[in-house]
Write a protein that holds these residues in place. Sequence first.
Motif, PDB file in Angstrom:
ATOM      1  N   ASP A  97      37.909  36.630  41.280  1.00  0.00           N
ATOM      2  CA  ASP A  97      36.940  35.552  41.446  1.00  0.00           C
ATOM      3  C   ASP A  97      35.544  36.152  41.426  1.00  0.00           C
ATOM      4  N   PHE A  98      34.588  35.369  40.946  1.00  0.00           N
ATOM      5  CA  PHE A  98      33.224  35.882  40.949  1.00  0.00           C
ATOM      6  C   PHE A  98      32.206  34.761  41.067  1.00  0.00           C
ATOM      7  N   TRP A  99      31.046  35.148  41.519  1.00  0.00           N
ATOM      8  CA  TRP A  99      29.859  34.290  41.539  1.00  0.00           C
ATOM      9  C   TRP A  99      28.830  34.988  40.660  1.00  0.00           C
ATOM     10  N   LEU A 100      28.194  34.227  39.788  1.00  0.00           N
ATOM     11  CA  LEU A 100      27.163  34.747  38.898  1.00  0.00           C
ATOM     12  C   LEU A 100      25.820  34.190  39.369  1.00  0.00           C
ATOM     13  N   PHE A 101      24.873  35.076  39.652  1.00  0.00           N
ATOM     14  CA  PHE A 101      23.570  34.680  40.167  1.00  0.00           C
ATOM     15  C   PHE A 101      22.477  34.994  39.152  1.00  0.00           C
ATOM     16  N   ASP A 102      21.765  33.968  38.744  1.00  0.00           N
ATOM     17  CA  ASP A 102      20.572  34.122  37.901  1.00  0.00           C
ATOM     18  C   ASP A 102      20.795  34.987  36.665  1.00  0.00           C
ATOM     19  N   GLU A 103      22.001  34.956  36.147  1.00  0.00           N
ATOM     20  CA  GLU A 103      22.331  35.703  34.929  1.00  0.00           C
ATOM     21  C   GLU A 103      21.998  37.191  35.035  1.00  0.00           C
ATOM     22  N   GLN A 104      21.968  37.713  36.279  1.00  0.00           N
ATOM     23  CA  GLN A 104      21.625  39.117  36.467  1.00  0.00           C
ATOM     24  C   GLN A 104      22.561  39.849  37.423  1.00  0.00           C
ATOM     25  N   THR A 105      23.209  39.109  38.299  1.00  0.00           N
ATOM     26  CA  THR A 105      24.018  39.730  39.349  1.00  0.00           C
ATOM     27  C   THR A 105      25.359  39.015  39.429  1.00  0.00           C
ATOM     28  N   VAL A 106      26.414  39.795  39.576  1.00  0.00           N
ATOM     29  CA  VAL A 106      27.751  39.247  39.767  1.00  0.00           C
ATOM     30  C   VAL A 106      28.289  39.747  41.104  1.00  0.00           C
ATOM     31  N   LEU A 107      28.834  38.832  41.866  1.00  0.00           N
ATOM     32  CA  LEU A 107      29.526  39.179  43.107  1.00  0.00           C
ATOM     33  C   LEU A 107      31.005  38.887  42.891  1.00  0.00           C
ATOM     34  N   PHE A 108      31.828  39.919  42.980  1.00  0.00           N
ATOM     35  CA  PHE A 108      33.274  39.760  42.875  1.00  0.00           C
ATOM     36  C   PHE A 108      33.853  39.647  44.275  1.00  0.00           C
ATOM     37  N   ASN A 109      34.779  38.732  44.455  1.00  0.00           N
ATOM     38  CA  ASN A 109      35.523  38.597  45.708  1.00  0.00           C
ATOM     39  C   ASN A 109      36.887  39.251  45.510  1.00  0.00           C
ATOM     40  N   HIS A 110      37.266  40.125  46.424  1.00  0.00           N
ATOM     41  CA  HIS A 110      38.574  40.780  46.367  1.00  0.00           C
ATOM     42  C   HIS A 110      39.456  40.227  47.487  1.00  0.00           C
ATOM     43  N   PHE A 111      40.721  40.002  47.165  1.00  0.00           N
ATOM     44  CA  PHE A 111      41.686  39.427  48.104  1.00  0.00           C
ATOM     45  C   PHE A 111      42.954  40.257  48.093  1.00  0.00           C
ATOM     46  N   ASP A 112      43.698  40.176  49.193  1.00  0.00           N
ATOM     47  CA  ASP A 112      45.011  40.812  49.205  1.00  0.00           C
ATOM     48  C   ASP A 112      46.021  39.830  48.603  1.00  0.00           C
ATOM     49  N   GLY A 113      47.279  40.233  48.563  1.00  0.00           N
ATOM     50  CA  GLY A 113      48.319  39.410  47.958  1.00  0.00           C
ATOM     51  C   GLY A 113      48.581  38.099  48.668  1.00  0.00           C
ATOM     52  N   GLU A 114      48.161  37.977  49.910  1.00  0.00           N
ATOM     53  CA  GLU A 114      48.335  36.740  50.677  1.00  0.00           C
ATOM     54  C   GLU A 114      47.107  35.844  50.590  1.00  0.00           C
ATOM     55  N   ARG A 116      43.986  36.732  51.496  1.00  0.00           N
ATOM     56  CA  ARG A 116      42.983  37.039  52.514  1.00  0.00           C
ATOM     57  C   ARG A 116      41.872  37.879  51.888  1.00  0.00           C
ATOM     58  N   PRO A 117      40.613  37.524  52.173  1.00  0.00           N
ATOM     59  CA  PRO A 117      39.508  38.324  51.629  1.00  0.00           C
ATOM     60  C   PRO A 117      39.552  39.754  52.167  1.00  0.00           C
ATOM     61  N   THR A 118      39.321  40.717  51.278  1.00  0.00           N
ATOM     62  CA  THR A 118      39.329  42.121  51.695  1.00  0.00           C
ATOM     63  C   THR A 118      37.972  42.788  51.511  1.00  0.00           C
ATOM     64  N   SER A 119      37.246  42.424  50.462  1.00  0.00           N
ATOM     65  CA  SER A 119      35.948  43.046  50.232  1.00  0.00           C
ATOM     66  C   SER A 119      35.173  42.273  49.174  1.00  0.00           C
ATOM     67  N   LEU A 120      33.900  42.621  49.082  1.00  0.00           N
ATOM     68  CA  LEU A 120      33.014  42.078  48.059  1.00  0.00           C
ATOM     69  C   LEU A 120      32.515  43.245  47.217  1.00  0.00           C
ATOM     70  N   GLU A 121      32.219  42.955  45.985  1.00  0.00           N
ATOM     71  CA  GLU A 121      31.658  43.967  45.086  1.00  0.00           C
ATOM     72  C   GLU A 121      30.507  43.316  44.335  1.00  0.00           C
ATOM     73  N   ILE A 122      29.348  43.918  44.382  1.00  0.00           N
ATOM     74  CA  ILE A 122      28.177  43.382  43.687  1.00  0.00           C
ATOM     75  C   ILE A 122      27.808  44.335  42.564  1.00  0.00           C
ATOM     76  N   THR A 123      27.521  43.757  41.391  1.00  0.00           N
ATOM     77  CA  THR A 123      27.102  44.577  40.263  1.00  0.00           C
ATOM     78  C   THR A 123      25.972  43.891  39.507  1.00  0.00           C
ATOM     79  N   THR A 124      25.114  44.701  38.956  1.00  0.00           N
ATOM     80  CA  THR A 124      24.081  44.222  38.039  1.00  0.00           C
ATOM     81  C   THR A 124      24.248  44.879  36.670  1.00  0.00           C
ATOM     82  N   ASP A 125      25.406  45.516  36.475  1.00  0.00           N
ATOM     83  CA  ASP A 125      25.686  46.155  35.189  1.00  0.00           C
ATOM     84  C   ASP A 125      25.606  45.100  34.085  1.00  0.00           C
ATOM     85  N   PRO A 126      24.707  45.276  33.119  1.00  0.00           N
ATOM     86  CA  PRO A 126      24.510  44.240  32.096  1.00  0.00           C
ATOM     87  C   PRO A 126      25.774  43.871  31.328  1.00  0.00           C
ATOM     88  N   ARG A 127      26.642  44.833  31.051  1.00  0.00           N
ATOM     89  CA  ARG A 127      27.877  44.525  30.306  1.00  0.00           C
ATOM     90  C   ARG A 127      28.812  43.645  31.139  1.00  0.00           C
TER      91      ARG A 127
END
Length: 152
Positions: A97-114, A116-127
């Motif tokens: 899952d992800f949220w895209l902000f202002d066409e510059q930043t992506v926040l990925f949501n990580h979950f376990d198999g059940e 449950r949220p486990t972590s967030l990952e933020i990237t501004t990598d253009p690709r």
Amino acid sequence: MRDVYTVESENERIAAWRAGHRYDPTDRGSWWRPWLDRVVEAVSRGVEMRRARVVSEPLSEYLRYCHSKAFTNVAAGEQLRWLPRRSASDLALPGNDFWLFDEQTVLFNHFDGEGRPTSLEITTDPRTVEMCQRAFEAVWERGIDHEKYEPR
């Protein structure tokens, strides 16, 4: 893109929904919450908020619950579309899952198999941002507006 999310803060609301409780669209005070205030504020500044859900059908119990209350997000100004997973087979989608902000930043949501949220990952990598933009637009183009989507 998940069919089940285990969100502890939702447990009581899901239990009430199972017991037959539904939000009354005419009683905004009974369902308005801080997230919806944020949406209204952002939309009033001209921010376009779009949410797309890629879902398996028939919907999981969790997604049936989400669908029953999604009118609140729409009332606040979010645009919402639903895409049955069977209509997404030929789309290249990110693995999370992800949220895209202002066409510059992506926040990925990580979950376990059940779910449950486990972590967030933020990237501004253009690709990565570009890939997420393309994926979202492809889902959005095929998605069904919330008002027209009839869950199976």
